[in-house]
Design an enzyme around this catalytic site. Structure first.
Site, PDB file in Angstrom:
ATOM      1  N   LYS A 104      37.753 -57.450 -57.537  1.00 36.51           N
ATOM      2  CA  LYS A 104      36.556 -57.043 -58.280  1.00 36.51           C
ATOM      3  C   LYS A 104      36.796 -55.635 -58.832  1.00 36.51           C
ATOM      4  CE  LYS A 104      31.544 -56.600 -57.369  1.00 36.51           C
ATOM      5  NZ  LYS A 104      30.528 -56.842 -56.322  1.00 36.51           N
ATOM      6  N   SER A 156      26.567 -59.624 -57.579  1.00 32.46           N
ATOM      7  CA  SER A 156      27.314 -59.021 -58.654  1.00 32.46           C
ATOM      8  C   SER A 156      28.761 -59.513 -58.790  1.00 32.46           C
ATOM      9  CB  SER A 156      27.327 -57.509 -58.471  1.00 32.46           C
ATOM     10  OG  SER A 156      27.993 -57.152 -57.273  1.00 32.46           O
ATOM     11  N   SER A 160      26.123 -59.701 -52.765  1.00 31.71           N
ATOM     12  CA  SER A 160      26.992 -59.867 -53.931  1.00 31.71           C
ATOM     13  C   SER A 160      28.285 -60.659 -53.739  1.00 31.71           C
ATOM     14  CB  SER A 160      27.344 -58.503 -54.515  1.00 31.71           C
ATOM     15  OG  SER A 160      26.276 -58.048 -55.283  1.00 31.71           O
TER      16      SER A 160
END
Ligand code: GLN
Length: 481
Positions: free
Chosen positions: A74, A149, A173
Protein backbone atom coordinates in the site's frame (compact mmCIF):
# COMPACT_ATOMS: atom_id res chain seq x y z
CA UNK A 1 0.86 -19.29 -12.87
CA UNK A 2 -0.66 -16.04 -11.57
CA UNK A 3 -3.63 -17.36 -9.64
CA UNK A 4 -1.60 -19.43 -7.18
CA UNK A 5 -1.24 -18.98 -3.44
CA UNK A 6 2.19 -18.30 -1.89
CA UNK A 7 2.49 -21.95 -0.95
CA UNK A 8 1.69 -23.23 -4.44
CA UNK A 9 3.84 -20.61 -6.17
CA UNK A 10 6.81 -21.66 -4.06
CA UNK A 11 6.34 -25.33 -4.85
CA UNK A 12 6.19 -24.49 -8.57
CA UNK A 13 9.34 -22.33 -8.32
CA UNK A 14 11.21 -25.06 -6.47
CA UNK A 15 10.09 -27.66 -9.02
CA UNK A 16 11.30 -25.29 -11.78
CA UNK A 17 7.87 -25.15 -13.45
CA UNK A 18 8.81 -21.54 -14.24
CA UNK A 19 11.56 -19.13 -13.23
CA UNK A 20 11.05 -16.22 -10.87
CA UNK A 21 11.72 -13.84 -13.77
CA UNK A 22 8.99 -15.49 -15.89
CA UNK A 23 6.62 -15.33 -12.95
CA UNK A 24 7.37 -11.67 -12.25
CA UNK A 25 7.00 -10.81 -15.94
CA UNK A 26 3.59 -12.53 -16.01
CA UNK A 27 2.41 -10.40 -13.11
CA UNK A 28 3.76 -7.24 -14.75
CA UNK A 29 1.88 -8.19 -17.95
CA UNK A 30 -1.27 -8.83 -15.97
CA UNK A 31 -1.00 -5.40 -14.33
CA UNK A 32 -0.53 -3.80 -17.78
CA UNK A 33 -3.60 -5.60 -19.16
CA UNK A 34 -5.95 -4.88 -16.30
CA UNK A 35 -4.90 -1.78 -14.43
CA UNK A 36 -6.26 0.77 -16.85
CA UNK A 37 -9.68 -0.43 -15.71
CA UNK A 38 -8.95 -1.35 -12.09
CA UNK A 39 -6.52 1.45 -11.10
CA UNK A 40 -5.04 -0.61 -8.25
CA UNK A 41 -1.47 0.65 -8.69
CA UNK A 42 -0.13 4.16 -8.18
CA UNK A 43 3.42 3.11 -9.10
CA UNK A 44 4.57 -0.07 -10.87
CA UNK A 45 8.19 -0.88 -9.99
CA UNK A 46 9.00 -2.96 -13.06
CA UNK A 47 12.75 -2.42 -12.95
CA UNK A 48 13.06 -3.16 -9.24
CA UNK A 49 10.89 -6.29 -9.57
CA UNK A 50 12.85 -7.74 -12.48
CA UNK A 51 16.16 -6.99 -10.76
CA UNK A 52 15.01 -8.70 -7.56
CA UNK A 53 13.69 -11.68 -9.59
CA UNK A 54 16.96 -12.06 -11.46
CA UNK A 55 18.83 -12.19 -8.17
CA UNK A 56 16.57 -14.96 -6.90
CA UNK A 57 16.95 -16.95 -10.13
CA UNK A 58 20.73 -16.59 -10.08
CA UNK A 59 20.97 -17.72 -6.47
CA UNK A 60 18.51 -20.57 -7.15
CA UNK A 61 17.75 -20.62 -3.43
CA UNK A 62 14.12 -20.86 -2.41
CA UNK A 63 14.66 -21.54 1.25
CA UNK A 64 13.46 -18.16 2.57
CA UNK A 65 9.77 -18.13 3.47
CA UNK A 66 8.75 -15.71 0.69
CA UNK A 67 11.52 -16.38 -1.86
CA UNK A 68 10.46 -15.23 -5.29
CA UNK A 69 6.92 -14.21 -4.34
CA UNK A 70 5.69 -11.09 -6.23
CA UNK A 71 3.76 -8.70 -4.00
CA UNK A 72 2.95 -5.02 -3.54
CA UNK A 73 2.74 -2.51 -0.73
CA UNK A 74 0.00 0.00 0.00
CA UNK A 75 1.41 3.40 -0.94
CA UNK A 76 1.80 4.60 2.65
CA UNK A 77 4.62 2.13 3.33
CA UNK A 78 7.98 3.79 2.74
CA UNK A 79 10.33 2.34 0.14
CA UNK A 80 13.86 3.69 -0.21
CA UNK A 81 14.25 5.46 -3.57
CA UNK A 82 10.69 4.60 -4.67
CA UNK A 83 7.92 7.19 -4.59
CA UNK A 84 5.52 6.88 -1.63
CA UNK A 85 2.56 9.21 -2.10
CA UNK A 86 -0.09 8.32 0.53
CA UNK A 87 -2.37 8.91 -2.49
CA UNK A 88 -2.10 12.63 -1.77
CA UNK A 89 -1.14 15.62 -3.85
CA UNK A 90 0.84 16.60 -0.73
CA UNK A 91 3.27 13.70 -1.27
CA UNK A 92 2.85 13.29 -5.02
CA UNK A 93 6.62 13.61 -5.53
CA UNK A 94 7.89 12.29 -2.19
CA UNK A 95 10.64 9.67 -2.35
CA UNK A 96 11.60 8.32 1.09
CA UNK A 97 15.28 7.88 1.96
CA UNK A 98 14.67 4.62 3.87
CA UNK A 99 12.54 1.46 3.94
CA UNK A 100 9.74 0.74 6.37
CA UNK A 101 11.03 -1.96 8.71
CA UNK A 102 8.34 -4.37 7.57
CA UNK A 103 9.47 -3.96 3.94
CA UNK A 104 13.04 -4.81 4.98
CA UNK A 105 11.66 -7.96 6.62
CA UNK A 106 9.81 -8.87 3.43
CA UNK A 107 12.97 -8.32 1.38
CA UNK A 108 14.96 -10.51 3.79
CA UNK A 109 12.20 -13.10 3.30
CA UNK A 110 12.82 -13.02 -0.48
CA UNK A 111 9.69 -11.16 -1.65
CA UNK A 112 9.58 -9.24 -4.97
CA UNK A 113 8.11 -5.71 -5.11
CA UNK A 114 5.76 -5.16 -8.07
CA UNK A 115 4.66 -1.70 -6.99
CA UNK A 116 2.80 0.59 -4.67
CA UNK A 117 -0.96 0.37 -4.48
CA UNK A 118 -3.85 2.79 -4.21
CA UNK A 119 -5.58 4.00 -1.05
CA UNK A 120 -7.77 6.75 0.24
CA UNK A 121 -5.61 9.83 0.84
CA UNK A 122 -3.53 9.25 4.00
CA UNK A 123 -5.74 6.12 4.42
CA UNK A 124 -8.75 8.21 5.39
CA UNK A 125 -11.84 6.64 3.91
CA UNK A 126 -13.78 3.43 3.40
CA UNK A 127 -14.11 3.29 -0.38
CA UNK A 128 -10.78 4.29 -1.96
CA UNK A 129 -12.60 7.21 -3.58
CA UNK A 130 -10.55 9.75 -1.60
CA UNK A 131 -7.39 8.97 -3.59
CA UNK A 132 -5.74 11.89 -5.40
CA UNK A 133 -5.09 9.33 -8.17
CA UNK A 134 -8.76 8.32 -8.55
CA UNK A 135 -10.62 5.38 -7.02
CA UNK A 136 -9.67 1.79 -7.67
CA UNK A 137 -12.52 -0.32 -9.02
CA UNK A 138 -14.03 -3.49 -7.62
CA UNK A 139 -13.08 -6.38 -9.95
CA UNK A 140 -16.41 -8.12 -9.17
CA UNK A 141 -18.27 -5.18 -10.72
CA UNK A 142 -16.29 -2.16 -11.81
CA UNK A 143 -19.18 0.23 -11.09
CA UNK A 144 -18.66 -0.55 -7.40
CA UNK A 145 -16.07 0.58 -4.86
CA UNK A 146 -13.43 -1.94 -3.79
CA UNK A 147 -13.69 -0.73 -0.18
CA UNK A 148 -11.03 1.22 1.60
CA UNK A 149 -8.78 2.50 2.47
CA UNK A 150 -6.65 -0.45 1.23
CA UNK A 151 -8.65 -0.62 -2.02
CA UNK A 152 -5.60 -1.02 -4.28
CA UNK A 153 -4.11 -3.87 -2.23
CA UNK A 154 -7.45 -5.74 -2.14
CA UNK A 155 -8.07 -5.31 -5.87
CA UNK A 156 -4.53 -6.37 -6.75
CA UNK A 157 -4.92 -9.68 -4.92
CA UNK A 158 -8.50 -10.35 -6.07
CA UNK A 159 -7.57 -9.66 -9.71
CA UNK A 160 -4.36 -11.74 -9.64
CA UNK A 161 -2.08 -8.74 -10.11
CA UNK A 162 0.02 -9.90 -7.14
CA UNK A 163 0.26 -12.96 -4.91
CA UNK A 164 -0.22 -10.82 -1.83
CA UNK A 165 -0.17 -7.25 -0.58
CA UNK A 166 0.46 -5.38 2.65
CA UNK A 167 -2.30 -3.01 3.71
CA UNK A 168 -2.85 -0.87 6.78
CA UNK A 169 -5.79 -0.92 9.19
CA UNK A 170 -6.52 2.01 11.51
CA UNK A 171 -10.29 1.56 11.58
CA UNK A 172 -11.05 -1.33 9.22
CA UNK A 173 -8.92 -0.52 6.21
CA UNK A 174 -7.57 -4.04 5.68
CA UNK A 175 -10.64 -6.05 6.64
CA UNK A 176 -13.34 -4.05 4.86
CA UNK A 177 -11.74 -3.96 1.37
CA UNK A 178 -10.76 -7.63 1.82
CA UNK A 179 -14.43 -8.33 2.44
CA UNK A 180 -15.59 -6.20 -0.53
CA UNK A 181 -13.16 -7.91 -2.94
CA UNK A 182 -13.29 -11.49 -1.55
CA UNK A 183 -9.72 -11.87 -0.33
CA UNK A 184 -8.27 -12.64 3.10
CA UNK A 185 -7.20 -9.64 5.21
CA UNK A 186 -5.53 -9.67 8.62
CA UNK A 187 -5.45 -6.76 11.05
CA UNK A 188 -2.82 -7.84 13.58
CA UNK A 189 -2.80 -6.86 17.25
CA UNK A 190 -1.51 -3.32 17.79
CA UNK A 191 2.25 -3.67 18.39
CA UNK A 192 2.63 -7.02 16.61
CA UNK A 193 4.06 -5.56 13.37
CA UNK A 194 6.37 -2.52 13.35
CA UNK A 195 4.79 0.75 12.20
CA UNK A 196 8.22 2.21 11.45
CA UNK A 197 8.14 3.75 7.99
CA UNK A 198 4.37 3.53 7.63
CA UNK A 199 3.03 7.05 7.08
CA UNK A 200 0.86 7.66 10.14
CA UNK A 201 -2.84 8.42 10.31
CA UNK A 202 -3.69 7.79 13.99
CA UNK A 203 -0.65 6.45 15.79
CA UNK A 204 -2.44 4.64 18.64
CA UNK A 205 -4.56 2.72 16.10
CA UNK A 206 -2.36 2.17 13.02
CA UNK A 207 -1.48 -1.43 12.14
CA UNK A 208 -0.16 -3.14 9.00
CA UNK A 209 -0.96 -6.62 7.84
CA UNK A 210 -1.23 -9.09 4.96
CA UNK A 211 -3.93 -9.30 2.28
CA UNK A 212 -3.78 -12.71 0.64
CA UNK A 213 -5.62 -15.41 -1.30
CA UNK A 214 -5.72 -17.91 1.57
CA UNK A 215 -5.58 -17.92 5.37
CA UNK A 216 -2.45 -20.04 5.22
CA UNK A 217 -0.77 -17.30 3.15
CA UNK A 218 -1.75 -14.67 5.72
CA UNK A 219 -0.08 -16.79 8.40
CA UNK A 220 3.06 -17.14 6.26
CA UNK A 221 3.35 -13.39 5.71
CA UNK A 222 2.63 -12.47 9.33
CA UNK A 223 5.40 -14.88 10.38
CA UNK A 224 7.85 -12.77 8.35
CA UNK A 225 6.74 -9.26 9.33
CA UNK A 226 5.77 -9.80 13.01
CA UNK A 227 7.94 -9.23 16.03
CA UNK A 228 9.57 -6.56 18.11
CA UNK A 229 11.46 -3.85 16.26
CA UNK A 230 14.07 -1.55 17.72
CA UNK A 231 12.71 1.04 15.30
CA UNK A 232 9.23 1.06 16.84
CA UNK A 233 8.88 1.42 20.60
CA UNK A 234 5.23 0.34 20.44
CA UNK A 235 6.14 -3.17 19.28
CA UNK A 236 6.43 -5.69 22.09
CA UNK A 237 8.73 -8.60 22.85
CA UNK A 238 5.87 -11.10 23.15
CA UNK A 239 7.25 -14.13 21.26
CA UNK A 240 5.96 -14.74 17.72
CA UNK A 241 4.53 -18.26 17.69
CA UNK A 242 4.94 -20.68 14.79
CA UNK A 243 1.65 -19.83 13.07
CA UNK A 244 1.71 -22.94 10.87
CA UNK A 245 0.90 -24.98 13.96
CA UNK A 246 -2.54 -23.39 14.10
CA UNK A 247 -3.56 -24.47 10.59
CA UNK A 248 -5.76 -27.39 11.62
CA UNK A 249 -8.96 -28.42 9.91
CA UNK A 250 -11.02 -29.02 13.00
CA UNK A 251 -12.54 -26.70 15.60
CA UNK A 252 -13.23 -29.19 18.40
CA UNK A 253 -12.72 -27.55 21.78
CA UNK A 254 -13.10 -24.01 20.44
CA UNK A 255 -15.81 -21.67 21.68
CA UNK A 256 -16.96 -19.00 19.26
CA UNK A 257 -19.00 -16.01 20.39
CA UNK A 258 -21.67 -14.25 18.34
CA UNK A 259 -21.90 -10.64 19.57
CA UNK A 260 -25.59 -9.87 19.16
CA UNK A 261 -24.95 -6.17 18.46
CA UNK A 262 -23.04 -7.18 15.30
CA UNK A 263 -26.12 -8.80 13.78
CA UNK A 264 -28.62 -6.09 14.69
CA UNK A 265 -30.00 -2.93 13.20
CA UNK A 266 -28.32 -1.63 10.07
CA UNK A 267 -26.84 -4.98 9.05
CA UNK A 268 -28.17 -6.07 5.65
CA UNK A 269 -29.97 -9.40 5.69
CA UNK A 270 -27.86 -10.95 2.94
CA UNK A 271 -24.76 -10.13 4.98
CA UNK A 272 -25.98 -11.56 8.30
CA UNK A 273 -27.48 -14.62 6.54
CA UNK A 274 -24.12 -15.43 4.92
CA UNK A 275 -22.30 -15.13 8.23
CA UNK A 276 -24.90 -17.30 10.00
CA UNK A 277 -24.44 -19.95 7.31
CA UNK A 278 -20.72 -19.81 8.00
CA UNK A 279 -21.46 -20.29 11.70
CA UNK A 280 -23.33 -23.51 10.83
CA UNK A 281 -20.23 -24.74 8.98
CA UNK A 282 -18.06 -24.02 12.03
CA UNK A 283 -20.52 -25.81 14.30
CA UNK A 284 -20.18 -28.90 12.08
CA UNK A 285 -16.39 -28.56 12.40
CA UNK A 286 -16.76 -28.99 16.17
CA UNK A 287 -16.97 -25.43 17.50
CA UNK A 288 -19.25 -24.53 20.39
CA UNK A 289 -21.30 -21.41 19.62
CA UNK A 290 -22.38 -18.97 22.34
CA UNK A 291 -24.18 -15.65 22.18
CA UNK A 292 -22.33 -12.74 23.75
CA UNK A 293 -23.00 -9.03 24.11
CA UNK A 294 -20.86 -5.94 23.53
CA UNK A 295 -23.28 -3.14 24.44
CA UNK A 296 -20.76 -0.33 23.88
CA UNK A 297 -20.62 -1.13 20.16
CA UNK A 298 -23.09 1.69 19.54
CA UNK A 299 -20.47 4.24 20.66
CA UNK A 300 -17.74 2.90 18.36
CA UNK A 301 -18.19 5.40 15.52
CA UNK A 302 -18.17 8.65 17.55
CA UNK A 303 -15.40 7.34 19.82
CA UNK A 304 -13.21 6.17 16.96
CA UNK A 305 -13.68 9.24 14.79
CA UNK A 306 -13.00 11.71 17.62
CA UNK A 307 -9.81 9.91 18.64
CA UNK A 308 -8.55 9.03 15.16
CA UNK A 309 -9.15 12.51 13.77
CA UNK A 310 -7.52 14.10 16.86
CA UNK A 311 -4.40 12.02 16.34
CA UNK A 312 -4.54 12.72 12.60
CA UNK A 313 -4.68 16.47 13.15
CA UNK A 314 -1.40 16.40 15.06
CA UNK A 315 0.27 13.84 12.76
CA UNK A 316 -0.58 15.91 9.70
CA UNK A 317 0.94 19.09 11.11
CA UNK A 318 4.34 17.95 9.79
CA UNK A 319 3.19 18.72 6.23
CA UNK A 320 3.92 22.41 6.24
CA UNK A 321 5.32 23.06 2.77
CA UNK A 322 8.82 23.39 4.22
CA UNK A 323 10.12 19.98 5.28
CA UNK A 324 8.02 17.62 3.21
CA UNK A 325 5.86 17.48 0.19
CA UNK A 326 3.89 20.05 -1.72
CA UNK A 327 5.01 23.65 -1.35
CA UNK A 328 2.93 26.48 -2.75
CA UNK A 329 4.47 28.96 -5.12
CA UNK A 330 1.72 31.46 -4.29
CA UNK A 331 3.05 32.79 -0.95
CA UNK A 332 5.63 35.19 0.41
CA UNK A 333 5.14 35.09 4.19
CA UNK A 334 5.90 32.03 6.35
CA UNK A 335 2.36 31.64 7.65
CA UNK A 336 1.03 32.04 4.14
CA UNK A 337 3.35 29.23 2.97
CA UNK A 338 1.92 26.92 5.63
CA UNK A 339 -1.67 27.78 4.88
CA UNK A 340 -1.53 27.72 1.10
CA UNK A 341 0.66 24.60 0.90
CA UNK A 342 -1.80 22.75 3.13
CA UNK A 343 -4.88 24.11 1.38
CA UNK A 344 -3.53 23.09 -2.02
CA UNK A 345 -1.97 19.79 -0.96
CA UNK A 346 -4.72 18.12 1.07
CA UNK A 347 -8.05 16.77 -0.17
CA UNK A 348 -11.45 17.24 1.47
CA UNK A 349 -11.49 14.24 3.84
CA UNK A 350 -8.02 15.08 5.16
CA UNK A 351 -9.05 18.69 5.74
CA UNK A 352 -12.15 17.41 7.55
CA UNK A 353 -9.88 15.31 9.81
CA UNK A 354 -7.70 18.31 10.63
CA UNK A 355 -10.70 20.47 11.47
CA UNK A 356 -12.54 17.82 13.51
CA UNK A 357 -9.39 16.78 15.35
CA UNK A 358 -8.21 20.31 16.08
CA UNK A 359 -11.67 21.13 17.41
CA UNK A 360 -11.82 18.04 19.66
CA UNK A 361 -8.37 18.82 21.08
CA UNK A 362 -8.82 22.53 21.61
CA UNK A 363 -8.95 24.08 25.09
CA UNK A 364 -12.52 24.10 26.32
CA UNK A 365 -13.54 21.10 24.19
CA UNK A 366 -10.77 18.65 25.12
CA UNK A 367 -12.57 17.25 28.19
CA UNK A 368 -15.93 17.01 26.48
CA UNK A 369 -14.65 15.28 23.36
CA UNK A 370 -11.13 13.85 23.36
CA UNK A 371 -10.96 12.86 27.02
CA UNK A 372 -14.49 11.48 27.03
CA UNK A 373 -13.74 9.39 23.95
CA UNK A 374 -10.51 8.11 25.52
CA UNK A 375 -12.53 6.95 28.53
CA UNK A 376 -15.09 5.17 26.36
CA UNK A 377 -12.21 3.50 24.55
CA UNK A 378 -10.91 2.11 27.87
CA UNK A 379 -14.37 0.76 28.69
CA UNK A 380 -14.69 -0.89 25.28
CA UNK A 381 -11.36 -2.58 25.79
CA UNK A 382 -12.56 -3.91 29.13
CA UNK A 383 -15.79 -5.15 27.54
CA UNK A 384 -13.80 -7.21 25.03
CA UNK A 385 -11.57 -8.58 27.84
CA UNK A 386 -14.68 -9.85 29.61
CA UNK A 387 -16.11 -11.44 26.48
CA UNK A 388 -12.84 -13.28 25.82
CA UNK A 389 -13.24 -14.96 29.22
CA UNK A 390 -16.18 -16.78 27.65
CA UNK A 391 -14.92 -17.57 24.16
CA UNK A 392 -11.79 -18.00 22.04
CA UNK A 393 -12.92 -15.82 19.17
CA UNK A 394 -15.87 -13.79 17.94
CA UNK A 395 -17.66 -14.25 14.62
CA UNK A 396 -19.34 -11.29 12.92
CA UNK A 397 -19.79 -9.56 9.59
CA UNK A 398 -16.94 -7.24 8.53
CA UNK A 399 -19.12 -4.61 6.90
CA UNK A 400 -22.81 -4.19 7.72
CA UNK A 401 -23.55 -3.59 4.03
CA UNK A 402 -22.61 -4.96 0.62
CA UNK A 403 -20.13 -3.08 -1.61
CA UNK A 404 -21.78 0.12 -2.84
CA UNK A 405 -21.60 2.03 -6.11
CA UNK A 406 -18.83 4.50 -6.84
CA UNK A 407 -20.20 7.94 -5.97
CA UNK A 408 -23.09 6.60 -3.88
CA UNK A 409 -21.76 7.86 -0.54
CA UNK A 410 -19.00 10.24 -1.54
CA UNK A 411 -21.03 13.34 -0.61
CA UNK A 412 -22.23 11.97 2.72
CA UNK A 413 -19.30 11.62 5.16
CA UNK A 414 -21.55 10.41 8.00
CA UNK A 415 -22.95 7.55 5.88
CA UNK A 416 -19.39 6.65 4.90
CA UNK A 417 -18.25 6.61 8.55
CA UNK A 418 -21.16 4.32 9.52
CA UNK A 419 -19.76 1.62 7.21
CA UNK A 420 -16.99 1.14 9.81
CA UNK A 421 -19.31 0.33 12.71
CA UNK A 422 -18.26 -3.33 12.99
CA UNK A 423 -14.57 -2.89 12.22
CA UNK A 424 -13.53 0.12 14.36
CA UNK A 425 -14.25 -1.54 17.77
CA UNK A 426 -11.39 -3.96 17.08
CA UNK A 427 -8.99 -1.04 16.54
CA UNK A 428 -10.28 0.79 19.61
CA UNK A 429 -9.47 -2.30 21.69
CA UNK A 430 -6.11 -2.91 19.96
CA UNK A 431 -6.99 -6.58 19.35
CA UNK A 432 -6.76 -8.65 16.14
CA UNK A 433 -9.26 -9.45 13.38
CA UNK A 434 -9.32 -11.48 10.20
CA UNK A 435 -11.63 -11.07 7.21
CA UNK A 436 -12.31 -14.19 5.13
CA UNK A 437 -14.54 -14.66 2.06
CA UNK A 438 -17.89 -16.11 3.20
CA UNK A 439 -20.40 -15.61 0.42
CA UNK A 440 -21.71 -13.76 -2.60
CA UNK A 441 -24.89 -11.70 -2.75
CA UNK A 442 -27.68 -12.36 -5.27
CA UNK A 443 -26.14 -9.51 -7.27
CA UNK A 444 -22.77 -11.28 -7.29
CA UNK A 445 -20.95 -9.07 -4.78
CA UNK A 446 -18.64 -10.49 -2.09
CA UNK A 447 -19.52 -10.87 1.59
CA UNK A 448 -16.82 -11.21 4.24
CA UNK A 449 -16.85 -12.79 7.67
CA UNK A 450 -14.85 -11.29 10.50
CA UNK A 451 -13.08 -13.44 13.08
CA UNK A 452 -11.88 -11.49 16.11
CA UNK A 453 -9.65 -12.54 18.96
CA UNK A 454 -7.78 -11.10 21.92
CA UNK A 455 -4.35 -9.45 21.87
CA UNK A 456 -1.62 -11.61 20.29
CA UNK A 457 -4.09 -14.43 19.54
CA UNK A 458 -3.62 -14.29 15.75
CA UNK A 459 -3.08 -18.07 15.89
CA UNK A 460 -6.72 -18.56 16.86
CA UNK A 461 -7.83 -16.43 13.91
CA UNK A 462 -5.80 -18.61 11.59
CA UNK A 463 -7.18 -21.80 13.13
CA UNK A 464 -10.82 -20.72 12.68
CA UNK A 465 -10.25 -19.12 9.28
CA UNK A 466 -8.26 -22.02 7.87
CA UNK A 467 -10.73 -24.67 9.05
CA UNK A 468 -13.61 -22.67 7.54
CA UNK A 469 -11.72 -22.19 4.28
CA UNK A 470 -10.94 -25.91 3.98
CA UNK A 471 -14.64 -26.73 4.44
CA UNK A 472 -15.95 -24.18 1.91
CA UNK A 473 -15.17 -22.83 -1.55
CA UNK A 474 -15.80 -19.10 -1.25
CA UNK A 475 -12.08 -18.29 -1.36
CA UNK A 476 -11.79 -20.09 -4.72
CA UNK A 477 -14.39 -17.94 -6.47
CA UNK A 478 -12.90 -15.42 -8.89
CA UNK A 479 -14.24 -12.23 -10.45
CA UNK A 480 -14.72 -12.35 -14.23
CA UNK A 481 -12.72 -9.53 -15.71
N1 GLN B 1 -12.63 4.63 7.32
C1 GLN B 1 -11.84 4.82 8.46
C2 GLN B 1 -11.29 6.24 8.54
O1 GLN B 1 -11.36 6.97 7.60
C3 GLN B 1 -10.75 3.79 8.56
C4 GLN B 1 -9.57 4.01 7.71
C5 GLN B 1 -8.40 3.14 8.02
O2 GLN B 1 -8.50 2.07 8.65
N2 GLN B 1 -7.23 3.58 7.60
O3 GLN B 1 -10.76 6.63 9.53
Amino acid sequence: MIDLSIKKTQIALRDKKFTCTELTQSYLDRIKQTDETLNAFITVTEEVALRQAKKIDEAGDFSSPLSGIPMNLKDVICTDGIKTTAASKMLENFTPPYNAHLYDRLLDGGAILLGKTNTDEFTMGSSCENSYFGSSRNPWNTDYVPGGSSGGPAVSVAADQSVFSIGTDTGGSIRQPASFCSVVGLKPTYGRVPRHGCIPYASSFDTSGPMTKTVEDAALVLQVIAGQSMKDATTVDTPVPDYSEFLKEDLTGMTLGLPKEYFGEGVEKEVSDAVMEAVDVMKKLGATIVEVSLPLTKYAIPTYYILAKSEASTNLSRYDGIKYGHATDQAKELEEIYMKSRSEGFGDEVKRAIMLGTYALSAGYYDAFYLKAAKVRALMKQEFEEVFQKCDALIAPVSPILPFKIGEKSNDPMAMYMVDVLSTPINLAGICGLSVPAGLSASGLPIGMQIVSNQFEEGKLFQVGHAFEKATEWHLKKPQL
